[in-house]
Write a protein that holds these residues in place. Structure first.
Motif, PDB file in Angstrom:
ATOM      1  N   PRO A  51       0.805  -1.221   0.000  1.00 27.58           N
ATOM      2  CA  PRO A  51       0.000   0.000   0.000  1.00 27.58           C
ATOM      3  C   PRO A  51       0.841   1.276   0.000  1.00 27.58           C
ATOM      4  O   PRO A  51       0.357   2.331  -0.379  1.00 27.58           O
ATOM      5  N   ILE A  52       2.093   1.192   0.368  1.00 30.53           N
ATOM      6  CA  ILE A  52       2.952   2.378   0.421  1.00 30.53           C
ATOM      7  C   ILE A  52       3.629   2.614  -0.933  1.00 30.53           C
ATOM      8  O   ILE A  52       3.516   3.688  -1.514  1.00 30.53           O
ATOM      9  N   SER A  53       4.305   1.598  -1.467  1.00 31.00           N
ATOM     10  CA  SER A  53       5.076   1.785  -2.709  1.00 31.00           C
ATOM     11  C   SER A  53       4.294   1.419  -3.961  1.00 31.00           C
ATOM     12  O   SER A  53       4.634   1.869  -5.044  1.00 31.00           O
ATOM     13  N   GLY A  54       3.292   0.566  -3.812  1.00 27.09           N
ATOM     14  CA  GLY A  54       2.559   0.080  -4.980  1.00 27.09           C
ATOM     15  C   GLY A  54       3.274  -1.056  -5.688  1.00 27.09           C
ATOM     16  O   GLY A  54       2.805  -1.537  -6.717  1.00 27.09           O
ATOM     17  N   LYS A  55       4.399  -1.510  -5.141  1.00 31.33           N
ATOM     18  CA  LYS A  55       5.162  -2.590  -5.761  1.00 31.33           C
ATOM     19  C   LYS A  55       4.595  -3.943  -5.353  1.00 31.33           C
ATOM     20  O   LYS A  55       4.033  -4.104  -4.277  1.00 31.33           O
ATOM     21  N   LYS A  56       4.765  -4.913  -6.243  1.00 26.97           N
ATOM     22  CA  LYS A  56       4.277  -6.277  -6.018  1.00 26.97           C
ATOM     23  C   LYS A  56       4.927  -6.856  -4.757  1.00 26.97           C
ATOM     24  O   LYS A  56       6.149  -6.759  -4.572  1.00 26.97           O
ATOM     25  N   LEU A  57       4.110  -7.429  -3.886  1.00 28.41           N
ATOM     26  CA  LEU A  57       4.620  -8.041  -2.663  1.00 28.41           C
ATOM     27  C   LEU A  57       5.509  -9.229  -3.019  1.00 28.41           C
ATOM     28  O   LEU A  57       5.159 -10.045  -3.871  1.00 28.41           O
ATOM     29  N   GLY A  58       6.665  -9.308  -2.380  1.00 27.29           N
ATOM     30  CA  GLY A  58       7.601 -10.393  -2.625  1.00 27.29           C
ATOM     31  C   GLY A  58       8.693 -10.034  -3.619  1.00 27.29           C
ATOM     32  O   GLY A  58       9.719 -10.711  -3.686  1.00 27.29           O
ATOM     33  N   LYS A  59       8.515  -8.989  -4.392  1.00 23.80           N
ATOM     34  CA  LYS A  59       9.515  -8.584  -5.393  1.00 23.80           C
ATOM     35  C   LYS A  59      10.704  -7.861  -4.757  1.00 23.80           C
ATOM     36  O   LYS A  59      11.777  -7.811  -5.337  1.00 23.80           O
ATOM     37  N   MET A  60      10.502  -7.273  -3.600  1.00 19.18           N
ATOM     38  CA  MET A  60      11.552  -6.495  -2.941  1.00 19.18           C
ATOM     39  C   MET A  60      12.229  -7.298  -1.823  1.00 19.18           C
ATOM     40  O   MET A  60      12.929  -6.745  -0.997  1.00 19.18           O
ATOM     41  N   GLY A  61      11.986  -8.594  -1.776  1.00 21.13           N
ATOM     42  CA  GLY A  61      12.534  -9.419  -0.703  1.00 21.13           C
ATOM     43  C   GLY A  61      11.432  -9.861   0.237  1.00 21.13           C
ATOM     44  O   GLY A  61      10.294 -10.066  -0.171  1.00 21.13           O
ATOM     45  N   ARG A  62      11.781  -9.948   1.485  1.00 20.46           N
ATOM     46  CA  ARG A  62      10.836 -10.436   2.492  1.00 20.46           C
ATOM     47  C   ARG A  62       9.695  -9.456   2.702  1.00 20.46           C
ATOM     48  O   ARG A  62       9.911  -8.257   2.847  1.00 20.46           O
ATOM     49  N   ILE A  63       8.489  -9.993   2.758  1.00 22.73           N
ATOM     50  CA  ILE A  63       7.307  -9.186   3.051  1.00 22.73           C
ATOM     51  C   ILE A  63       7.293  -8.894   4.544  1.00 22.73           C
ATOM     52  O   ILE A  63       7.540  -9.775   5.368  1.00 22.73           O
ATOM     53  N   VAL A  64       7.015  -7.657   4.908  1.00 20.03           N
ATOM     54  CA  VAL A  64       6.914  -7.262   6.309  1.00 20.03           C
ATOM     55  C   VAL A  64       5.427  -7.142   6.622  1.00 20.03           C
ATOM     56  O   VAL A  64       4.685  -6.474   5.903  1.00 20.03           O
ATOM     57  N   VAL A  65       4.995  -7.815   7.682  1.00 20.83           N
ATOM     58  CA  VAL A  65       3.583  -7.817   8.061  1.00 20.83           C
ATOM     59  C   VAL A  65       3.411  -7.031   9.350  1.00 20.83           C
ATOM     60  O   VAL A  65       4.108  -7.268  10.329  1.00 20.83           O
ATOM     61  N   ARG A  66       2.506  -6.088   9.309  1.00 18.74           N
ATOM     62  CA  ARG A  66       2.156  -5.304  10.483  1.00 18.74           C
ATOM     63  C   ARG A  66       0.710  -5.616  10.852  1.00 18.74           C
ATOM     64  O   ARG A  66      -0.111  -5.930   9.992  1.00 18.74           O
ATOM     65  N   CYS A  80       9.230   0.622   3.628  1.00 19.44           N
ATOM     66  CA  CYS A  80       7.788   0.906   3.573  1.00 19.44           C
ATOM     67  C   CYS A  80       7.146   0.666   4.935  1.00 19.44           C
ATOM     68  O   CYS A  80       6.207   1.367   5.312  1.00 19.44           O
ATOM     69  N   ALA A  81       7.643  -0.324   5.676  1.00 24.55           N
ATOM     70  CA  ALA A  81       7.116  -0.576   7.021  1.00 24.55           C
ATOM     71  C   ALA A  81       7.365   0.640   7.911  1.00 24.55           C
ATOM     72  O   ALA A  81       6.492   1.037   8.686  1.00 24.55           O
ATOM     73  N   ALA A  82       8.548   1.252   7.788  1.00 23.39           N
ATOM     74  CA  ALA A  82       8.854   2.443   8.579  1.00 23.39           C
ATOM     75  C   ALA A  82       7.933   3.598   8.193  1.00 23.39           C
ATOM     76  O   ALA A  82       7.460   4.345   9.061  1.00 23.39           O
ATOM     77  N   LYS A  83       7.662   3.747   6.887  1.00 21.00           N
ATOM     78  CA  LYS A  83       6.739   4.797   6.435  1.00 21.00           C
ATOM     79  C   LYS A  83       5.329   4.530   6.954  1.00 21.00           C
ATOM     80  O   LYS A  83       4.632   5.457   7.353  1.00 21.00           O
ATOM     81  N   PHE A  84       4.920   3.261   6.943  1.00 19.02           N
ATOM     82  CA  PHE A  84       3.605   2.916   7.475  1.00 19.02           C
ATOM     83  C   PHE A  84       3.534   3.241   8.967  1.00 19.02           C
ATOM     84  O   PHE A  84       2.556   3.819   9.439  1.00 19.02           O
ATOM     85  N   ASP A  85       4.570   2.873   9.710  1.00 13.53           N
ATOM     86  CA  ASP A  85       4.598   3.134  11.149  1.00 13.53           C
ATOM     87  C   ASP A  85       4.507   4.628  11.454  1.00 13.53           C
ATOM     88  O   ASP A  85       3.914   5.025  12.451  1.00 13.53           O
ATOM     89  N   ALA A  86       5.088   5.454  10.589  1.00 11.73           N
ATOM     90  CA  ALA A  86       5.075   6.898  10.804  1.00 11.73           C
ATOM     91  C   ALA A  86       3.690   7.497  10.592  1.00 11.73           C
ATOM     92  O   ALA A  86       3.331   8.472  11.257  1.00 11.73           O
ATOM     93  N   ASP A  87       2.881   6.903   9.684  1.00 14.03           N
ATOM     94  CA  ASP A  87       1.538   7.422   9.410  1.00 14.03           C
ATOM     95  C   ASP A  87       0.616   6.258   9.012  1.00 14.03           C
ATOM     96  O   ASP A  87       0.285   6.099   7.837  1.00 14.03           O
ATOM     97  N   PRO A  88       0.212   5.441   9.985  1.00 13.02           N
ATOM     98  CA  PRO A  88      -0.594   4.266   9.659  1.00 13.02           C
ATOM     99  C   PRO A  88      -1.937   4.589   9.020  1.00 13.02           C
ATOM    100  O   PRO A  88      -2.423   3.842   8.173  1.00 13.02           O
TER     101      PRO A  88
END
Length: 191
Positions: A51-66, A80-88
């Motif tokens: 939802p942050i980058s719009g990139k396909k999940l799994g293409k950037m390595g490990r998926i981070v789940v919050r 992207c997880a850090a960006k999500f944490d900053a403004d969920p």
């Protein structure tokens, strides 16, 4: 000191106990039938992009789940997880937009699950995401009523999805983002 009861008294006591147990079981069945339990979502996770980058999940390595307010959010990377944490809330808004776009074409109900009114007769339907699942209402007042008893209305939606799958003879395919061992589950819980 032991007390001996007459066999007729024992029979009457046994009949009374059985009647009480039977009445309690019948009452529990009626109560359980009145409460509709939601079925499993049609898809374990509704979108295959971050939802942050719009990139396909799994293409950037490990998926981070919050987990945020009880909702699972999958992100493509730690950045992207850090960006999500900053403004969920902003991240959830983007996720909700993607969920609505993905689920709206196959949405199984033509009536509002709360009022029973035909969707669109009272203006543009209200799209609402609950537990990563799209549910549509005829008006904002129905959203407020939904939040009081979400399990009842989600049960109606899940039943409609089940009928839709049976009618089409289609079993839900596993979502591309669901599964595999490339996910990093993070138990951060935000409030």
């Amino acid at each position: 000191m032991s007390v001996r009861l007459h066999p007729r008294v024992l029979t009457v006591l046994a009949v009374c106990c059985l009647a009480a147990v039977s009445a309690t079981a019948a009452q529990e069945e009626t109560t359980q039938a009145a409460v509709v339990q939601p079925a499993a979502n049609p898809s374990p996770y509704p979108v295959d992009v971050c939802p942050i980058s719009g990139k396909k999940l799994g293409k950037m390595g490990r998926i981070v789940v919050r987990t945020y307010e009880g909702r699972e959010v999958r992100l493509c990377c730690a950045s992207c997880a850090a960006k999500f944490d900053a403004d969920p809330q902003a991240g959830l808004q983007k996720l909700d937009e993607r969920i609505i776009a993905a689920q709206k074409p196959e949405y199984p109900l033509t009536l509002c699950p709360v009022s029973g009114e035909k969707l669109g007769e009272m203006g543009e339907p209200v799209d609402y995401v609950y537990d990563n699942q799209l549910i549509r209402f005829c008006c904002p007042a129905c959203v407020a009523d939904f939040t009081k008893q979400p399990a009842v209305y989600m049960g109606r939606l899940q039943a409609a999805y089940a009928v839709q799958r049976e009618t089409r003879g289609v079993r839900p395919a596993p979502h591309p983002a669901a599964g595999g061992d490339h996910q990093e589950h993070d138990t951060h819980v935000h409030h």
